[in-house]
Design a protein around this motif. Structure first.
Motif, short mmCIF file in Angstrom:
data_model
loop_
_atom_site.label_atom_id
_atom_site.label_comp_id
_atom_site.label_asym_id
_atom_site.label_seq_id
_atom_site.Cartn_x
_atom_site.Cartn_y
_atom_site.Cartn_z
N SER A 179 32.39 34.86 42.84
CA SER A 179 32.10 34.05 44.02
C SER A 179 31.90 32.59 43.63
N PHE A 180 31.27 32.37 42.49
CA PHE A 180 31.01 31.01 42.02
C PHE A 180 32.33 30.30 41.72
N CYS A 181 33.25 31.00 41.05
CA CYS A 181 34.56 30.42 40.73
C CYS A 181 35.32 30.06 42.00
N ASN A 182 35.26 30.96 42.97
CA ASN A 182 35.95 30.70 44.24
C ASN A 182 35.38 29.48 44.96
N SER A 183 34.04 29.33 44.87
CA SER A 183 33.42 28.17 45.53
C SER A 183 33.82 26.86 44.85
N CYS A 184 34.24 26.96 43.58
CA CYS A 184 34.72 25.79 42.85
C CYS A 184 36.23 25.58 43.01
N GLY A 185 36.83 26.34 43.90
CA GLY A 185 38.26 26.17 44.17
C GLY A 185 39.17 26.91 43.21
N LEU A 186 38.63 27.82 42.39
CA LEU A 186 39.44 28.55 41.41
C LEU A 186 39.66 29.98 41.87
N LYS A 187 40.87 30.49 41.64
CA LYS A 187 41.20 31.85 41.99
C LYS A 187 40.98 32.77 40.78
N THR A 188 40.65 34.00 41.07
CA THR A 188 40.52 35.01 40.01
C THR A 188 41.58 36.08 40.25
N CYS A 189 41.81 36.89 39.23
CA CYS A 189 42.79 37.97 39.35
C CYS A 189 42.28 39.20 38.63
N THR A 190 43.03 40.29 38.75
CA THR A 190 42.65 41.56 38.12
C THR A 190 43.81 42.07 37.29
N ASP A 191 43.53 42.51 36.05
CA ASP A 191 44.60 43.05 35.20
C ASP A 191 44.83 44.52 35.52
N GLU A 192 45.76 45.14 34.77
CA GLU A 192 46.12 46.54 35.05
C GLU A 192 44.98 47.51 34.79
N SER A 193 43.99 47.08 34.02
CA SER A 193 42.83 47.94 33.73
C SER A 193 41.69 47.72 34.71
N GLY A 194 41.89 46.83 35.65
CA GLY A 194 40.85 46.59 36.65
C GLY A 194 39.85 45.53 36.24
N ASN A 195 40.10 44.82 35.14
CA ASN A 195 39.18 43.78 34.68
C ASN A 195 39.44 42.47 35.43
N LYS A 196 38.36 41.82 35.85
CA LYS A 196 38.48 40.55 36.54
C LYS A 196 38.73 39.44 35.52
N LEU A 197 39.66 38.53 35.87
CA LEU A 197 40.04 37.44 34.96
C LEU A 197 40.04 36.10 35.68
N LEU A 198 39.83 35.03 34.92
CA LEU A 198 39.93 33.68 35.44
C LEU A 198 41.15 33.01 34.81
N PRO A 199 42.24 32.87 35.58
CA PRO A 199 43.41 32.15 35.05
C PRO A 199 43.04 30.69 34.78
#
Length: 411
Positions: free
Chosen positions: A363-383
């Motif tokens: 949520s913090f990353c999104n509030s800073c205008g950054l998108k997050t993603c999820t890999d094939e294992s379900g782990n959240k990542l910050l591009p």
């Protein structure tokens, strides 16, 4: 100008509705040893804060303590939290705070509920002992006020407004009686603690303009009460002894300088350090505060978070908390612009670094205008290398701090 202001205060006293006091006092031939010691030590320490205790600057709206400097310290005789004369007058005027009303009646109070209000204009010529509370009554009054901090019946800003006014009145009574002993030190420490907690709690409601103004006024009272506390420490100074809580309260003064855009005191922090006793400077509390200040200004977010998580006290955290999200945003910005585009940063690892829950970090990353993603294992990542980073216009929302959840539960 000072003489004119004194005459104006004298002229306006009778029409002031904020106090029912009418004081009388005779001028003595000398002052007490305690007064002389305190005045000397206050002058020596005023280089540090520029707000000496026996000075009108101690509280911009307090009765001018200089008007009491030619008089023997008054010994109060009022046995109640509020002088009976004031209580009756305020009952007639329906000038009772919600905490002072007997059974909710705005025109009726009692000695166990009414607390003496702060009076903006007081002249030493009109002081009566029956309108001033002695030390033991002031201690009981302060304990009662501090117990109201746990009140859940009213919004915190209502509780704060009442306690803030009544503790200023306590400080006023202490000043008029020139009480500078260790009990006064403890009372000032309690009042500083109240303002520190308010500094944190009021900040989370600053979208309301009235509360934002209250937050600003509270910061003013915090810095002035701290300055007076430091002078009390000096008045009771022993070359081989440091007061039990002195190091922690000095560290709060340092942490209030984290925001370079604000000036808690008119004196530069570097000069203030010159007046701090060596034993205090070497304390773990002051070492912590200086390390935090250095890492904050250098942008060393790793040291900032590790030091906070491992060493911060409750009061220190209250002062630091507004700046934690600023450092988190700095860290994310550095990682975003400095990382490899083909290697997204795992949010799990980043959350441990920034001492924040992984879900909150997303949520913090999104509030800073950054998108997050999820890999094939379900782990959240910050591009990384995203060009949309920005600080949220409305400010950051509140996020917990891992390792200090016990502090968070008190807010």
């Amino acid at each position: 100008m000072e003489a004119r202001r004194s005459r104006n205060q004298h002229h306006n006293l009778s029409s002031s509705s904020s106090s029912s006091t009418s004081y009388t006092q005779k001028k003595p031939s000398n002052v007490t040893r305690h007064q002389s010691k305190f005045s000397s030590s206050a002058r020596s320490h005023s280089n540090a804060a520029r707000v000496p205790f026996n000075n009108a600057q101690e509280d911009a709206a307090d009765a001018d303590p200089q008007s009491f400097s030619d008089f023997n310290p008054l010994v109060g005789t009022c046995p109640y939290m509020c002088p009976e004369r004031e209580r009756i007058q305020r009952e007639n005027l329906r000038d009772l705070a919600v905490f002072e009303r007997l059974h909710g009646n705005p025109a009726k109070s009692s000695p166990s509920l009414a607390v003496k209000k702060f009076c903006r204009t007081i002249s030493a010529k009109y002081i009566q002992p029956s309108d001033v509370r002695p030390l033991n009554v002031l201690e009981d009054t302060l304990n009662y006020l501090m117990s109201l901090l746990e009140s859940k019946e009213h919004p915190f800003e209502v509780v704060h407004d009442f306690i803030s006014d009544r503790t200023r009145s306590i400080r006023q009574d202490l000043t008029m009686q020139n009480i500078v002993n260790k009990k006064a030190i403890y009372m000032y420490e309690q009042m500083v603690k109240f303002h520190v907690i308010s500094h944190h709690k009021l900040r989370h409601s600053m979208s309301d303009p009235n509360i934002a103004s209250m937050h600003h006024l509270n910061l003013e009272q915090l810095t002035k009460t701290l300055a007076s506390l430091f002078n009390l420490y000096e008045a009771n100074r022993n070359s081989t002894y440091v007061h039990e809580n002195e190091a922690e309260f000095c560290s709060l003064h340092v942490l209030l300088h984290l925001d370079s855009s604000s000036k808690p005191t008119v004196e530069p922090l570097s000069l203030w350090f010159c007046c701090v006793p060596a034993l205090v400077l070497k304390s773990k509390e002051m070492q912590f505060a200086r390390r935090i200040l250095r890492s904050f200004r250098l942008g060393n977010y790793k040291e900032f978070f590790w030091t906070t998580a491992s060493q911060a006290s409750y009061l220190q955290y209250c002062v630091m908390e507004p700046y934690i999200n600023e450092v988190r945003a700095l860290a994310i910005s550095c990682i975003n612009f400095g990382g490899y585009k083909l290697h997204p940063y795992p949010l799990f690892n980043l959350s441990k670094l920034l001492m924040i829950e992984e879900s909150d970090l997303e949520s913090f990353c999104n509030s800073c205008g950054l998108k997050t993603c999820t890999d094939e294992s379900g782990n959240k990542l910050l591009p990384t290398k995203q060009t949309t980073f920005s600080h949220p216009k409305g400010g950051f929302q509140h996020y917990s701090f891992l390792g200090l959840q016990e502090y968070e539960s008190k807010f």
